[in-house]
Design a protein around this motif. Structure first.
Motif, PDB file in Angstrom:
ATOM      1  N   ILE A   6       0.848  -1.204   0.000  1.00 42.47           N
ATOM      2  CA  ILE A   6       0.000   0.000   0.000  1.00 42.47           C
ATOM      3  C   ILE A   6       0.878   1.247   0.000  1.00 42.47           C
ATOM      4  O   ILE A   6       1.842   1.338   0.764  1.00 42.47           O
ATOM      5  N   LEU A   7       0.539   2.220  -0.851  1.00 39.14           N
ATOM      6  CA  LEU A   7       1.238   3.510  -0.843  1.00 39.14           C
ATOM      7  C   LEU A   7       0.616   4.397   0.225  1.00 39.14           C
ATOM      8  O   LEU A   7      -0.609   4.526   0.289  1.00 39.14           O
ATOM      9  N   THR A   8       1.459   5.017   1.057  1.00 36.78           N
ATOM     10  CA  THR A   8       0.945   5.925   2.097  1.00 36.78           C
ATOM     11  C   THR A   8       1.229   7.370   1.710  1.00 36.78           C
ATOM     12  O   THR A   8       2.378   7.737   1.463  1.00 36.78           O
ATOM     13  N   ILE A   9       0.167   8.166   1.650  1.00 33.56           N
ATOM     14  CA  ILE A   9       0.310   9.574   1.242  1.00 33.56           C
ATOM     15  C   ILE A   9      -0.394  10.449   2.290  1.00 33.56           C
ATOM     16  O   ILE A   9      -1.595  10.670   2.215  1.00 33.56           O
TER      17      ILE A   9
ATOM     18  N   ASP B 191       5.248   7.708   0.952  1.00 44.86           N
ATOM     19  CA  ASP B 191       5.608   7.592  -0.462  1.00 44.86           C
ATOM     20  C   ASP B 191       5.458   8.921  -1.196  1.00 44.86           C
ATOM     21  O   ASP B 191       6.094   9.143  -2.224  1.00 44.86           O
ATOM     22  N   ALA B 192       4.576   9.772  -0.720  1.00 43.79           N
ATOM     23  CA  ALA B 192       4.360  11.110  -1.274  1.00 43.79           C
ATOM     24  C   ALA B 192       3.673  11.890  -0.161  1.00 43.79           C
ATOM     25  O   ALA B 192       3.311  11.309   0.872  1.00 43.79           O
ATOM     26  N   VAL B 193       3.491  13.190  -0.367  1.00 45.40           N
ATOM     27  CA  VAL B 193       2.834  13.981   0.676  1.00 45.40           C
ATOM     28  C   VAL B 193       1.883  14.977   0.019  1.00 45.40           C
ATOM     29  O   VAL B 193       2.149  15.459  -1.086  1.00 45.40           O
ATOM     30  N   ILE B 194       0.766  15.232   0.693  1.00 43.31           N
ATOM     31  CA  ILE B 194      -0.192  16.226   0.201  1.00 43.31           C
ATOM     32  C   ILE B 194       0.007  17.499   1.012  1.00 43.31           C
ATOM     33  O   ILE B 194      -0.199  17.496   2.235  1.00 43.31           O
ATOM     34  N   ALA B 195       0.435  18.575   0.337  1.00 45.13           N
ATOM     35  CA  ALA B 195       0.612  19.867   1.015  1.00 45.13           C
ATOM     36  C   ALA B 195      -0.711  20.609   0.909  1.00 45.13           C
ATOM     37  O   ALA B 195      -1.108  21.039  -0.175  1.00 45.13           O
TER      38      ALA B 195
ATOM     39  N   ASN C   1      12.066  15.084  -0.590  1.00 45.97           N
ATOM     40  CA  ASN C   1      12.471  14.439  -1.847  1.00 45.97           C
ATOM     41  C   ASN C   1      11.402  13.489  -2.377  1.00 45.97           C
ATOM     42  O   ASN C   1      11.650  12.748  -3.321  1.00 45.97           O
ATOM     43  N   ILE C   2      10.253  13.480  -1.732  1.00 47.08           N
ATOM     44  CA  ILE C   2       9.156  12.644  -2.218  1.00 47.08           C
ATOM     45  C   ILE C   2       8.193  13.528  -3.026  1.00 47.08           C
ATOM     46  O   ILE C   2       8.200  14.750  -2.854  1.00 47.08           O
ATOM     47  N   PRO C   3       7.376  12.907  -3.902  1.00 44.82           N
ATOM     48  CA  PRO C   3       6.450  13.728  -4.696  1.00 44.82           C
ATOM     49  C   PRO C   3       5.461  14.480  -3.809  1.00 44.82           C
ATOM     50  O   PRO C   3       5.028  13.988  -2.767  1.00 44.82           O
TER      51      PRO C   3
END
Ligand SMILES: Cc1cc2nc3c(=O)[nH]c(=O)nc-3n(C[C@H](O)[C@H](O)[C@H](O)COP(=O)(O)O)c2cc1C
Length: 316
Positions: free
Chosen positions: A112-115, A133-137, A163-165
Motif C-alpha cells: 500500500i502507498l501511504t500519502i 511515499d508522497a505527501v499532500i501539502a 524528496n518525495i512527490p
C-alpha cells in the motif's frame, strides 16, 4: 495530455485526487472519480471497520481502477481500519490528523502507498522521515480542518524541503489551479470542494445548493482561538453560534473541541444547513454547476493543459 510521476506511481491516468470527505466521500463517489481517470478516495471517517469494508465493496463493484482510503489517525477505530486496508489490499492510503509512523511498515509490506496530508514544512518532513511515499501539502483555503499556511507559499516550500512527490491541495477549482500547482512544483492535486457538486456525490442537496450560492467570502474558519482544531466552512447559524461561544471569556479549548461534534453529519446527511456545519473551501465562490465526476476531471485536466501550453507565450 498531462501525465506526471504520481500517475505511474499509482497507476492512474490523471494526477487528480478526490479528497477524502467524512460523511460524504463514499464508495460510489470514489469509484466515479477513479473511473474518470483520477484517484477516488473513500473516507473511513470515525466509523467502524465494517463500514469501510462495505464502501470498498461498493467501489469495487463499480470500478476496477485504483482508489484510495482516507484514514483519520484520531479515529477511535483507527486500528481496525488500518487492518481493513491491508486485508482488502487497497492501493493507496491518505492519512490525516497525525503522523502514520506506526502503520507505514505494515502498509508497505502489504504493497500500500501511504500519502499523508501535511499543512506545514515541518509536518511534511516528518512524513518523509516516517517513510511516506508522497505527501499532500494542504493550504488553509481548503474546506474542512486546516493549518495556518496558504497553498501558494506552502507548496513550493514543501517541494524544496522533501524528496518525495508533492500533491497540492486547497483552493484548486479549475484548470488554472491545477496548472498553478504544477508551476509551484507539485506533481498532482487533491480537490475536495469541487467534488461536493459531483452528481455521484451523496451530500445533501441543500448543502450542494449552499455551495452553489456561495461567493468568494462565504467561508470562514472556526476554532482559531486555541488552534489545533481549525475548520473552514460556509458561514451560517452554526458558525455564528460557534464563534460567539469560542470567544466568550470563560470558554476553554476543550469546550471548543466539543462544539463541532456531529455538526458535519447534520448538514451533509440530514440537510440541516442552519445548525449543521457545511465544510467547504474558499473556491466555493467559483462553483455553480453540478456535473458528473468525469466532467469535473475532464474540465480540470483540459483547462490545465490549455493554460500550460499557452504559458510559453509569456516567455520572450
Ligand atoms: C466537506 C469536506 C470534508 C472533508 N473531510 C476530510 C476528512 O475527513 N479527512 C481529510 O483528510 N480531509 C478532509 N477534507 C479535506 C479534503 O480531503 C481536501 O484536502 C480539501 O477539500 C482540498 O481543498 P479544497 O476544499 O479547496 O478543494 C474535507 C474537505 C471537505 C470540503
Amino acid at each position: 495530455m498531462i501525465s506526471s510521476p504520481i500517475c505511474s506511481m499509482i497507476g492512474i491516468e490523471y494526477p487528480i485526487f478526490q479528497g477524502g470527505m467524512a460523511w460524504i466521500s463514499d464508495g460510489k463517489l470514489a469509484a466515479a472519480v477513479s473511473n474518470a481517470g483520477g484517484l477516488g478516495i473513500i473516507s473511513a471517517m470515525n466509523a467502524e471497520g465494517d463500514y469501510l469494508r462495505e464502501q470498498i465493496a461498493i467501489a469495487r463493484s463499480l470500478t476496477d481502477k485504483p482508489f484510495g482510503v482516507n484514514i483519520m489517525l484520531q479515529s477511535p477505530h483507527v486500528e481496525a481500519v488500518a487492518q481493513v486496508v491491508v486485508e482488502e489490499k487497497v492501493p493507496v492510503v491518505v492519512t490525516g490528523a497525525g503522523i502514520p509512523t506506526k502503520y507505514i511498515p505494515i502498509w508497505k509490506e502489504a504493497g500500500i502507498l501511504t500519502i499523508p496530508v501535511a499543512a506545514s514544512v515541518a509536518a511534511a518532513k516528518m512524513m518523509e522521515r516516517a517513510g511516506a511515499d508522497a505527501v499532500i501539502a494542504e493550504g488553509g483555503e481548503s474546506g474542512g480542518h486546516i493549518g495556518d499556511m496558504a497553498t501558494m507559499p506552502l507548496v513550493p516550500q514543501v517541494c524544496d524541503a522533501v524528496n518525495i512527490p508533492v500533491i497540492a491541495a486547497g483552493g484548486i477549482g479549475d484548470g488554472r489551479g491545477v496548472a498553478a500547482s504544477f508551476m509551484l512544483g507539485a506533481v498532482g492535486v487533491q480537490v475536495g470542494t469541487r467534488f461536493l457538486l459531483a452528481e455521484e456525490c451523496s451530500v445533501h442537496q441543500s448543502y450542494k445548493d449552499a455551495v452553489k450560492k456561495a461567493s468568494d467570502i462565504s467561508t470562514t474558519a472556526t476554532g482559531r482561538r486555541f488552534g489545533g482544531n481549525t475548520c473552514r466552512c460556509l458561514k451560517n447559524q452554526f458558525v455564528r453560534d460557534f464563534l460567539k461561544k469560542e470567544y466568550e471569556a470563560d470558554t476553554t479549548a476543550e469546550d471548543v473541541a466539543m462544539l463541532g461534534a456531529g455538526a458535519l453529519r447534520k448538514a451533509a446527511v440530514e440537510g440541516d444547513i442552519k445548525t449543521g456545519c457545511m465544510m467547504a473551501g474558499q473556491i466555493s465562490g467559483m462553483l455553480s454547476n453540478e456535473q458528473s465526476a468525469a466532467e469535473i476531471v475532464k474540465d480540470l485536466m483540459e483547462g490545465a493543459e490549455k493554460i500550460l501550453k499557452g504559458a510559453v507565450a509569456w516567455v520572450k
